[in-house]
Design an enzyme around this catalytic site. Structure first.
Site, short mmCIF file in Angstrom:
data_model
loop_
_atom_site.label_atom_id
_atom_site.label_comp_id
_atom_site.label_asym_id
_atom_site.label_seq_id
_atom_site.Cartn_x
_atom_site.Cartn_y
_atom_site.Cartn_z
N LEU A 166 0.86 -1.19 0.00
CA LEU A 166 0.00 0.00 0.00
C LEU A 166 0.90 1.24 0.00
O LEU A 166 1.12 1.87 1.04
CB LEU A 166 -0.94 -0.02 1.21
CG LEU A 166 -2.16 -0.92 1.07
CD1 LEU A 166 -3.12 -0.74 2.22
CD2 LEU A 166 -2.89 -0.68 -0.25
N HIS A 167 1.37 1.57 -1.20
CA HIS A 167 2.33 2.68 -1.31
C HIS A 167 1.77 3.99 -0.78
O HIS A 167 2.29 4.59 0.16
CB HIS A 167 2.70 2.92 -2.79
CG HIS A 167 3.21 1.73 -3.52
ND1 HIS A 167 4.47 1.24 -3.34
CD2 HIS A 167 2.63 0.94 -4.47
CE1 HIS A 167 4.66 0.20 -4.14
NE2 HIS A 167 3.56 0.00 -4.84
N ASP A 168 0.74 4.48 -1.45
CA ASP A 168 0.29 5.86 -1.19
C ASP A 168 -0.31 6.08 0.20
O ASP A 168 -0.17 7.19 0.75
CB ASP A 168 -0.70 6.29 -2.29
CG ASP A 168 -0.03 6.35 -3.66
OD1 ASP A 168 1.21 6.50 -3.71
OD2 ASP A 168 -0.74 6.27 -4.67
#
Ligand code: BDR
Ligand code: CA
Length: 313
Positions: free
Chosen positions: A242-244
């Site tokens: 979950l980068h952002d």
């Protein structure tokens, strides 16, 4: 403590969507002044539409959404349908938005908002290529010193690249824009792949989203179901990174993250390493620090926060 005023600049993207939902679910911590869409994961018409789909999923139809730049400053647009699907938000079946797109351009919204608020009170949260932010800085250099902080997802050091062997997607798509932002002098916090690859949605974590039983919880689980196939195949990892959401989680719980104040420069000339974030993690140059480069997070604390906040929507 009053809520921190933010502008989310984004190219949704399933992980952008989760980042937006986390912010919209946390009004005591962050006040979302507006969302500006940029071309990135998919073209601008889709990112502007997806941002509104996400606001409606959260039940926050009053958040103004603006369309910004439809292409990088000096290169052709590279998109990532191979990761995010044709719509950018593949996975759940979500209705088309009914809330309007604002008439004003997203870049002008960023400029006006920074000028209209007291200096040092508005934080920019870029979750995609930095085209809108760099364009605003070029058009209105006076706003740079008014920025409280830029907390962005982009780049990598130890994890190197995901779109090329040397570069992370957001920086690679518009390296010229990234170069302008990193040289701007504004305070910057970077969430590179080094930390986002530790924010993995394992099966129990995704089951917890689904078990919320709400439209938002189920949609997030379905987005992750879609999104994770790519990273599982590529990295053999336990789930999707979950980068952002690392960006919006940092605004709420900075204590979950750790990193180093270092110098970060952007490669803008070599085709081989275009968009590489040359991060002086080991302090081997005397180039001045221009960013807090995050390297680690408390992943369980991060997912507890996310689940607890998504439950509110
Ligand atoms: C970044 O690229 C996009 O695909 C994601 O939304 C994230 O912002 C990760 O490299
Ligand atoms: Ca993104």
């Amino acid at each position: 403590m009053t809520a921190r005023k933010i502008i989310i600049d984004t190219d949704p993207g399933q992980d952008d969507a989760v980042a937006i939902l986390l912010a919209l679910a946390s009004p005591e911590d962050v006040e979302v002044l507006g969302i500006t869409a940029v071309a990135g994961n998919v073209p601008l018409d889709l990112t502007a539409k997806n941002a509104r789909i996400v606001c409606e999923l959260a039940g926050k139809v009053d958040v103004p959404v603006f369309a910004g730049c439809d292409r990088p400053l000096g290169r052709d647009l590279v998109t990532a349908e191979h990761v995010h699907g044709k719509t950018g938000l593949d996975g759940p079946d979500l209705p088309d938005p009914t809330m309007p797109l604002q008439d004003q351009n997203g870049v002008d919204f960023i400029i006006d908002t920074l000028r209209d608020n007291d200096p040092g009170t508005v934080t920019l949260c870029p979750l995609g290529p930095l085209t809108n932010i760099a364009t605003a800085f070029q058009k209105a250099p006076d706003i740079v010193e008014r920025v409280q902080e830029i907390v962005l997802m982009g780049g990598a050091y130890f994890e190197v690249g995901n779109i090329t062997p040397a570069a992370e997607f957001n920086i690679y798509v518009d390296p010229q824009a990234a170069d302008i932002v990193f040289k701007s002098g504004a305070p910057i916090v970077v969430m590179p792949l080094d930390v986002t690859h530790k924010a993995l949605v394992t099966k129990p974590r995704n089951d917890a989203f689904r078990a919320l039983g709400t439209a938002a919880g189920v949609a997030v689980a379905q987005m992750t179901d879609f999104f994770e196939r790519f990273d599982k195949e590529k990295y053999g990892s336990a789930g999707a990174p979950l980068h952002d959401p690392c960006v919006t989680a940092y605004l709420i719980r900075p204590d979950l993250f750790s990193g180093r104040h270092i110098n970060v420069e952007i490669e803008t000339t070599s085709e081989l390493t275009m968009g590489m974030t040359v991060a002086d993690w080991w302090g081997v140059t005397d180039r001045p620090a221009n960013a807090l480069f995050i390297g680690n997070l408390d992943a369980d604390g991060f997912f507890d926060l996310l689940t607890e906040r998504l439950a509110r929507l």
